[in-house]
Design an enzyme around this catalytic site. Structure first.
Site, mmCIF file in Angstrom:
data_model
loop_
_atom_site.group_PDB
_atom_site.id
_atom_site.type_symbol
_atom_site.label_atom_id
_atom_site.label_comp_id
_atom_site.label_asym_id
_atom_site.label_seq_id
_atom_site.Cartn_x
_atom_site.Cartn_y
_atom_site.Cartn_z
ATOM 1 N N CYS A 68 0.839 -1.210 0.000
ATOM 2 C CA CYS A 68 0.000 0.000 0.000
ATOM 3 C C CYS A 68 0.871 1.255 0.000
ATOM 4 C CB CYS A 68 -0.936 -0.029 1.197
ATOM 5 S SG CYS A 68 -1.971 1.458 1.336
ATOM 6 N N CYS B 124 -0.182 3.975 2.596
ATOM 7 C CA CYS B 124 0.181 3.529 3.956
ATOM 8 C C CYS B 124 1.627 3.897 4.257
ATOM 9 C CB CYS B 124 -0.014 2.023 4.096
ATOM 10 S SG CYS B 124 -1.720 1.474 3.883
#
Length: 264
Positions: A27, A30
């Site tokens: 991700c 993230c």
């Protein structure tokens, strides 16, 4: 901030205020958010209040400074006074942490520090003191003192030699051995001039205090501090000997000379 799995989730979130971020290694957003979370963790981690820090410091210092007072009042061994101070510090820190909303991983408890004790150094000194006790019980220390009294018969020179020997044998153990060789005489009345050196606070003992402490630094194995540093900092014996032993020996001799000029 720490990364946890599903089995640790309940434990971590059961106390205080916890910010939980679910992420995946693939991700991108993230990963972009990670520095922000780390900054928040550093900013909002509860700290030990300054007054608690001062109390911990005072308890630690007094635990050592008041050991002679503890022994005088209770007639118990000094190590019990140190252990009493440790117990008081243990109780205080546990009570302090119970009032702070800190995660367990951020709490520096006494029980967590005990496994870090350098047991090898403790057993080293324990072995030396046991050996000294065996020599005293077998009468060898008495024979040594009789030999020095007959051959040397000069208290200051005996103290000087003991100081040099303390660089090879731990100075604490050597002083303990000397106390077995020359029992402290409580009163100087009606004593011969030579015997008066061995009364409490007499010339032999005051000079021995200097010689043992300073002479123990000639070699790194001669003092508790040196052995501890040797174990913790991994200082090599030959490294210390080549660089510092000659300087320590010169300082030892100079200090002994100044003492003799002032007090002998």
């Amino acid at each position: 901030m720490k990364i946890i799995n599903s089995t640790q989730f309940d434990e971590v979130t059961s106390e205080g205020i916890v910010v939980v971020d679910f992420f995946a290694n693939w991700c991108g957003p993230c990963k972009m958010l990670a520095p922000v979370l780390e900054e928040m963790a550093d900013e909002y981690t509860p700290e030990i209040p300054n007054h608690s820090r001062r109390v911990i410091f005072v308890i630690g210092v007094l635990s050592l400074a008041l050991v002679p007072v503890f022994q005088m009042l209770t007639n118990l061994p000094p190590f019990l006074g140190v252990l009493l101070g440790l117990v008081i510090l243990w109780f205080y820190t546990d009570i302090m942490y119970s009032k702070l909303h800190m995660h367990e991983s951020n709490k520096l408890r006494i029980s967590q520090l005990l496994p870090n004790i350098d047991l090898a150094t403790i057993f080293f000194f324990l072995g030396i003191l046991m050996a000294v006790g065996a020599l005293e019980t077998s009468g060898q220390l008495g024979l040594m003192s009789a030999f020095l009294d007959k051959r040397v018969h000069e208290p200051y020179l005996i103290s000087f030699v003991i100081g040099v020997l303390s660089s090879c044998v731990d100075n604490v153990a050597l002083v303990a051995a000397t106390m077995g060789m020359y029992p402290i005489v409580p009163d100087a009345a009606n004593l011969a001039p030579y015997a008066q050196f061995f009364v409490s606070d007499g010339g032999f003992w005051t000079f021995l205090a200097y010689c043992a402490v300073t002479g123990g630094s000639i070699l790194i194995i001669g003092s508790a501090t040196g052995v501890t540093v040797m174990g913790l900092e991994k200082i090599d014996f030959m490294y210390y000997t080549k660089r510092f032993s000659i300087l320590a020996l010169i300082g030892y001799c100079c200090g002994a000379g100044v003492y003799m000029l002032l007090f002998a």
